[in-house]
Design a protein around this motif. Sequence first.
Motif, PDB file in Angstrom:
ATOM      1  N   PRO A 199       0.840  -1.208   0.000  1.00 45.32           N
ATOM      2  CA  PRO A 199       0.000   0.000   0.000  1.00 45.32           C
ATOM      3  C   PRO A 199       0.871   1.252   0.000  1.00 45.32           C
ATOM      4  CG  PRO A 199      -0.728  -1.580   1.671  1.00 45.32           C
ATOM      5  CD  PRO A 199       0.587  -2.078   1.163  1.00 45.32           C
ATOM      6  N   ILE A 200       0.401   2.284  -0.682  1.00 44.48           N
ATOM      7  CA  ILE A 200       1.132   3.543  -0.776  1.00 44.48           C
ATOM      8  C   ILE A 200       0.331   4.632  -0.067  1.00 44.48           C
ATOM      9  CG2 ILE A 200       2.081   5.291  -2.335  1.00 44.48           C
ATOM     10  CD1 ILE A 200       2.405   3.120  -4.433  1.00 44.48           C
ATOM     11  N   VAL A 201       0.941   5.257   0.919  1.00 45.02           N
ATOM     12  CA  VAL A 201       0.276   6.341   1.650  1.00 45.02           C
ATOM     13  C   VAL A 201       0.360   7.607   0.804  1.00 45.02           C
ATOM     14  CG1 VAL A 201       0.255   7.720   3.749  1.00 45.02           C
ATOM     15  CG2 VAL A 201       0.848   5.292   3.868  1.00 45.02           C
ATOM     16  N   ILE A 202      -0.791   8.134   0.419  1.00 42.40           N
ATOM     17  CA  ILE A 202      -0.854   9.323  -0.422  1.00 42.40           C
ATOM     18  C   ILE A 202      -1.003  10.589   0.422  1.00 42.40           C
ATOM     19  CG2 ILE A 202      -2.081  10.460  -2.312  1.00 42.40           C
ATOM     20  CD1 ILE A 202      -0.641   7.929  -3.133  1.00 42.40           C
ATOM     21  N   ILE A 203      -1.829  10.490   1.463  1.00 41.23           N
ATOM     22  CA  ILE A 203      -2.006  11.610   2.395  1.00 41.23           C
ATOM     23  C   ILE A 203      -1.632  11.125   3.782  1.00 41.23           C
ATOM     24  CG2 ILE A 203      -3.653  13.218   3.442  1.00 41.23           C
ATOM     25  CD1 ILE A 203      -5.236  13.201   0.893  1.00 41.23           C
ATOM     26  N   ASN A 204      -0.740  11.833   4.439  1.00 36.04           N
ATOM     27  CA  ASN A 204      -0.268  11.464   5.771  1.00 36.04           C
ATOM     28  C   ASN A 204      -0.504  12.623   6.737  1.00 36.04           C
ATOM     29  OD1 ASN A 204       1.067   9.999   7.822  1.00 36.04           O
ATOM     30  ND2 ASN A 204       2.982  11.043   7.367  1.00 36.04           N
ATOM     31  N   LYS A 205      -1.381  12.400   7.721  1.00 38.73           N
ATOM     32  CA  LYS A 205      -1.720  13.422   8.711  1.00 38.73           C
ATOM     33  C   LYS A 205      -2.176  14.721   8.045  1.00 38.73           C
ATOM     34  CE  LYS A 205       1.434  11.524  12.163  1.00 38.73           C
ATOM     35  NZ  LYS A 205       2.625  11.757  13.030  1.00 38.73           N
ATOM     36  N   GLY A 206      -3.001  14.559   7.008  1.00 39.11           N
ATOM     37  CA  GLY A 206      -3.581  15.710   6.331  1.00 39.11           C
ATOM     38  C   GLY A 206      -2.711  16.326   5.262  1.00 39.11           C
ATOM     39  N   GLU A 207      -1.470  15.866   5.099  1.00 34.32           N
ATOM     40  CA  GLU A 207      -0.554  16.445   4.122  1.00 34.32           C
ATOM     41  C   GLU A 207      -0.397  15.512   2.927  1.00 34.32           C
ATOM     42  OE1 GLU A 207       4.107  17.956   3.736  1.00 34.32           O
ATOM     43  OE2 GLU A 207       3.300  17.279   5.657  1.00 34.32           O
ATOM     44  N   ILE A 208      -0.566  16.073   1.723  1.00 34.58           N
ATOM     45  CA  ILE A 208      -0.408  15.288   0.499  1.00 34.58           C
ATOM     46  C   ILE A 208       1.068  15.029   0.245  1.00 34.58           C
ATOM     47  CG2 ILE A 208      -0.762  15.252  -1.991  1.00 34.58           C
ATOM     48  CD1 ILE A 208      -3.199  16.983  -1.625  1.00 34.58           C
ATOM     49  N   LEU A 209       1.425  13.769   0.056  1.00 36.54           N
ATOM     50  CA  LEU A 209       2.809  13.387  -0.215  1.00 36.54           C
ATOM     51  C   LEU A 209       3.007  13.362  -1.726  1.00 36.54           C
ATOM     52  CD1 LEU A 209       3.195  10.501   2.400  1.00 36.54           C
ATOM     53  CD2 LEU A 209       3.597  12.955   2.692  1.00 36.54           C
ATOM     54  N   VAL A 210       3.605  14.433  -2.234  1.00 39.25           N
ATOM     55  CA  VAL A 210       3.762  14.595  -3.682  1.00 39.25           C
ATOM     56  C   VAL A 210       4.604  13.479  -4.279  1.00 39.25           C
ATOM     57  CG1 VAL A 210       4.543  16.141  -5.507  1.00 39.25           C
ATOM     58  CG2 VAL A 210       3.504  17.087  -3.433  1.00 39.25           C
TER      59      VAL A 210
END
Length: 241
Positions: free
Chosen positions: A103-114
């Motif tokens: 699985p790939i985390v796209i949003i972490n703690k409300g921040e989008i991981l570009v």
Amino acid sequence: MVEFWNGAEDLPIYGYLIRAAVVYVYIFTIIKILGQRSMVSFHPIDFIFAVIIGDIVGEPLSTGDLPLGGPLAAASLIVALHLSLTFLALKNVKVRRVVEAEPIVIINKGEILVDQMRKAKLTVEALLMDLRLNQAHDITEVDYAILEPNGQISVIKKSKYDALTPSDLDQNPTEKGYPSVLILEGEVNHSNLTKLGHNMAWLEEIVHQHGYESIQEVFLLTADERSDKVYVSGRTVKRVV
């Protein structure tokens, strides 16, 4: 008669029909062997498997001069390899990491991981669409968004935006049961009726309580296994007098 199996340039229509029936039974058996995981989750390896199998067994259906035994044998080998990979992935973590994507985390703690979005080749428009499909219309409510191995995005909202549950209100509602079908298109499912501990007299009484004269007038009737909740829908719309 064996020409449907060996193939012929002038294969008659009944030969194609027999081939179609054989391939249908073969694919149906494969689906039963593979189980629900491959049909529902549809991981990338399952997609590759489906494409290969479709190509192998599909050509003999359109080309009459090809023998049927070879493609079915090749398809059986592909099935065996697919089942072996699936079994090894269940037993071995290292194999699982190769066979199934992480699985790939796209949003972490409300921040989008570009960087992760680029890794997943996911556009902002596609991300926002998937968030809306997960009832997350406001991106400020999202705590985590994860791209799952099957291509779907799962969303975890921030705690303050979660819907209230009975436990939040210190309530203990009655547990829900599994609704069993007792009547379908006017036919009684006696097995489910017995499993729920009811009899025909009880069923007929329920039917009459909902305004139907006979069981044959009911399209669908379900009953909850843990409560007395019943759903009834007729085969025709009842007239209002």
